[in-house]
Enzyme design. Structure first.
Site, mmCIF file in Angstrom:
data_model
loop_
_atom_site.group_PDB
_atom_site.id
_atom_site.type_symbol
_atom_site.label_atom_id
_atom_site.label_comp_id
_atom_site.label_asym_id
_atom_site.label_seq_id
_atom_site.Cartn_x
_atom_site.Cartn_y
_atom_site.Cartn_z
ATOM 1 N N VAL A 13 0.243 -1.428 -0.138
ATOM 2 C CA VAL A 13 -0.175 -0.085 -0.072
ATOM 3 C C VAL A 13 0.799 0.946 -0.190
ATOM 4 O O VAL A 13 0.117 2.017 -0.701
ATOM 5 C CB VAL A 13 -1.302 0.511 0.940
ATOM 6 C CG1 VAL A 13 -1.776 1.218 1.142
ATOM 7 C CG2 VAL A 13 -2.259 -1.609 1.002
ATOM 8 N N LYS A 202 -12.969 -5.357 10.929
ATOM 9 C CA LYS A 202 -13.954 -4.453 9.396
ATOM 10 C C LYS A 202 -15.027 -3.836 9.640
ATOM 11 O O LYS A 202 -15.466 -3.008 9.591
ATOM 12 C CB LYS A 202 -13.661 -4.861 8.684
ATOM 13 C CG LYS A 202 -11.901 -5.071 7.787
ATOM 14 C CD LYS A 202 -12.376 -5.441 6.081
ATOM 15 C CE LYS A 202 -10.541 -5.227 5.691
ATOM 16 N NZ LYS A 202 -10.278 -6.627 4.784
HETATM 17 N N1 NAP Z 1 -1.891 -5.173 0.895
HETATM 18 C C1 NAP Z 1 -4.006 -4.586 0.381
HETATM 19 O O1 NAP Z 1 -4.053 -4.702 -0.022
HETATM 20 C C2 NAP Z 1 -3.845 -4.122 1.910
HETATM 21 C C3 NAP Z 1 -5.676 -3.257 1.981
HETATM 22 C C4 NAP Z 1 -5.826 -2.877 2.604
HETATM 23 C C5 NAP Z 1 -5.118 -2.866 3.975
HETATM 24 N N2 NAP Z 1 -3.675 -3.310 4.486
HETATM 25 C C6 NAP Z 1 -3.443 -1.498 5.012
HETATM 26 O O2 NAP Z 1 -2.290 -2.026 5.095
HETATM 27 C C7 NAP Z 1 -1.371 -1.767 5.996
HETATM 28 C C8 NAP Z 1 -0.029 -1.915 4.664
HETATM 29 O O3 NAP Z 1 0.145 -3.444 4.053
HETATM 30 P P1 NAP Z 1 0.910 -3.907 2.907
HETATM 31 O O4 NAP Z 1 -0.018 -5.367 2.433
HETATM 32 O O5 NAP Z 1 1.091 -2.926 2.541
HETATM 33 O O6 NAP Z 1 1.684 -4.386 4.128
HETATM 34 P P2 NAP Z 1 3.132 -4.459 3.714
HETATM 35 O O7 NAP Z 1 3.107 -4.829 2.314
HETATM 36 O O8 NAP Z 1 3.992 -5.934 4.444
HETATM 37 O O9 NAP Z 1 3.979 -3.721 4.372
HETATM 38 C C9 NAP Z 1 4.391 -3.022 5.171
HETATM 39 C C10 NAP Z 1 5.327 -1.446 5.928
HETATM 40 O O10 NAP Z 1 6.014 -1.643 6.559
HETATM 41 C C11 NAP Z 1 7.472 -1.630 6.842
HETATM 42 N N3 NAP Z 1 7.070 -2.598 8.509
HETATM 43 C C12 NAP Z 1 7.203 -3.414 9.006
HETATM 44 N N4 NAP Z 1 7.091 -2.667 9.577
HETATM 45 C C13 NAP Z 1 7.859 -2.771 10.170
HETATM 46 C C14 NAP Z 1 8.796 -1.952 11.111
HETATM 47 N N5 NAP Z 1 8.574 -2.696 12.694
HETATM 48 N N6 NAP Z 1 9.373 -1.097 11.703
HETATM 49 C C15 NAP Z 1 10.523 -0.067 10.057
HETATM 50 N N7 NAP Z 1 8.973 -0.188 8.874
HETATM 51 C C16 NAP Z 1 8.011 -1.679 9.205
HETATM 52 C C17 NAP Z 1 7.670 -2.837 6.076
HETATM 53 O O11 NAP Z 1 9.215 -2.229 5.903
HETATM 54 P P3 NAP Z 1 9.969 -3.196 4.571
HETATM 55 O O12 NAP Z 1 9.738 -2.921 3.307
HETATM 56 O O13 NAP Z 1 11.671 -2.894 4.840
HETATM 57 O O14 NAP Z 1 10.314 -4.432 4.905
HETATM 58 C C18 NAP Z 1 6.661 -2.542 4.633
HETATM 59 O O15 NAP Z 1 8.070 -1.529 3.659
HETATM 60 C C19 NAP Z 1 -1.768 -3.114 6.406
HETATM 61 O O16 NAP Z 1 -1.969 -2.320 7.788
HETATM 62 C C20 NAP Z 1 -3.201 -3.696 5.868
HETATM 63 O O17 NAP Z 1 -4.225 -4.406 6.332
HETATM 64 C C21 NAP Z 1 -3.240 -3.743 3.120
#
Ligand code: NAP
Length: 431
Positions: A13, A202
């Site tokens: 995201v 949700k």
């Molecule tokens: N994916 C979807 O389609 C979607 C849809 C609706 C809502 N969401 C929500 O959006 C949020 C993000 O989801 P995502 O899918 O984008 O997750 P993701 O791809 O796993 O990305 C998480 C990001 O956060 C960073 N991160 C995680 N823990 C960290 C920490 N302790 N310190 C520093 N950086 C940290 C990671 O760093 P690195 O890149 O260095 O690993 C990565 O860049 C979540 O709450 C999810 O529920 C996602």
């Protein structure tokens, strides 16, 4: 004027959000006023696809949430910690928050929104439910005039994909889950999705907006799709239904508005209902209220682009409010809840049931079922002997609306008969 923002997380995201912000042409002109001042990540070495200068990345997330230049913090890390602490710290430093994190909001909403109101900042969460589908702002603003009776959602793309594939291919849950994991539609640990927890987060959020009070996450009854079998999908089909994982928040029929029913479970949906044709990773939310009647929102519930669309729309809202120098919080966008909604216990939930019995093919079994259900005021819509498996007869019963407690008592009495070998499935029917 430029508004400086900090982004926590550059995963799916985060990357989608940065892509929109770096490419503002032909979008709303205010996007051009948003400047990315810093992005917090876990690893600086990870290859990234965005054109963002590397110098903006940091692993020190506190520098972002405390930076006096930054007006808005976008939290896209996921998980409970450090997301919760960083959001609270940013609020204490006077920053507005945009987040896609339903898990944090569903569990720590009270703490976060109370802190935000005190600090005079917004916490906007359009991306937390339904991905790219606008549903948070419609509930807060466009539909707020209505008395909402019920919100029903297909709000977990992974389970909708699995159930759609099971329906289409006649395949079993485990096989489809493995395939979904291979395709990246299901996570390695699929628990939060397949056990209904993500949908429960949700619907807790949607219910609090629709019914004007906070909702405790643990008050949401959640049952996932692990026990849905190809056999039930087939029988449901023959009876005119499709099985979907529904998240439902509704007022108790005929009673005061302050008792809510909140639940997530696999549900038989009549094929003619608009939710029945929401397939694969798509999401939909049906809102029913007075005087609006029914209004349904449909679209992509996840993915980088759609979710980023919701994130950036929240950013635009805040930028627009900052540009007009609002001296107090807009009551339609900020949280105005005080108390909690009171929620019915599971035994008091009222719904229709589908139940499949395996029984010795003895004369009188159907009479026994009818009598036991009758004893507990469970009225039946249909009772059919569908098949014969080895030496067992399969009987499927569909009830009218009944109180869950009565239904369970009837089942206990039914099971006391030697003719009943097992009850392989109990599902609810949407009405
Ligand atoms: N994916 C979807 O389609 C979607 C849809 C609706 C809502 N969401 C929500 O959006 C949020 C993000 O989801 P995502 O899918 O984008 O997750 P993701 O791809 O796993 O990305 C998480 C990001 O956060 C960073 N991160 C995680 N823990 C960290 C920490 N302790 N310190 C520093 N950086 C940290 C990671 O760093 P690195 O890149 O260095 O690993 C990565 O860049 C979540 O709450 C999810 O529920 C996602």
């Amino acid at each position: 004027v430029a508004y400086k923002i900090g982004i926590l997380g550059l995963g799916t995201v985060g990357t989608g959000t940065v892509e929109i912000l770096l490419d503002p042409v032909d979008r709303h002109p205010s996007i051009g006023e948003i400047q990315i001042a810093g992005v917090g990540v876990k690893s600086l070495d990870k290859p990234r696809t965005t054109k963002l200068p590397k110098t903006l990345l940091t692993t020190d997330l506190e520098t972002i949430v405390t930076d006096p230049e930054i007006a808005i913090v976008v939290e896209l890390l996921g998980g409970l910690e450090p997301s919760r602490s960083l959001i609270l710290q940013a609020i204490q430093h006077g920053k507005h928050i945009v987040t896609a994190n339903k898990a944090v909001i569903a569990r720590y909403g009270e703490e976060i929104f109370t802190a935000a109101n005190k600090a005079g900042v917004y916490v906007l969460i359009e991306a937390a439910v339904g991905g790219g589908i606008p549903i948070i702002k419609p509930l807060k603003q466009s539909l707020g005039v209505n008395r909402i009776h019920r919100v029903t959602g297909i709000i977990n793309g992974t389970t909708n994909y699995i159930l759609s594939q099971m329906t289409e291919k006649g395949a079993d849950f485990a096989d489809v889950l493995a395939k979904a994991q291979e395709l990246g539609y299901a996570e390695a640990d699929p628990t939060a999705d397949v056990d209904g927890w993500d949908a429960a987060d949700k619907i807790a959020i949607l219910a609090s907006l629709a019914f004007g009070g906070r909702v405790k996450r643990e008050d949401v009854y959640a049952e996932g799709i692990r026990n849905v079998s190809a056999v039930d999908i087939d029988y449901a089909d023959r009876l005119g239904f499709i099985i979907k994982l529904l998240a439902i928040a509704q007022t108790t029929t005929g009673e005061t508005r302050d008792k809510l029913q909140l639940r997530v479970h696999p549900t038989l949906v009549p094929k003619s209902h608009p939710l029945a044709s929401v397939n694969d990773v798509y999401n939909a939310i049906l809102v029913e209220g007075d005087p609006i009647g029914q209004v349904m929102f449909f679209g992509r519930g996840a993915g980088a682009g759609p979710t980023a669309s919701a994130v950036v729309s929240d950013l635009l809202n805040i930028v627009a409010l900052l540009a007009t120098n609002g001296s107090s919080l807009d009551p339609l966008l900020s949280c105005s809840h005080h108390g909690y909604c009171s929620v019915s216990a599971i035994e008091d939930l009222v719904s229709r049931f589908y139940v499949r019995f395996l029984c010795a093919d003895l004369p009188g079994v159907i009479g026994h079922l009818g009598t036991c259900f009758g004893n507990h005021h469970v009225s039946l819509e249909s009772i059919v002997q569908i098949g014969l498996q080895h030496d067992s007869a399969e009987i499927v019963v569909v009830t009218h609306d009944v109180r869950e407690g009565n239904f369970r008592q009837a089942l206990t009495e039914i099971q006391s008969s030697a003719a009943i070998k097992s009850i392989p499935s109990i599902l609810r029917v949407f009405s």
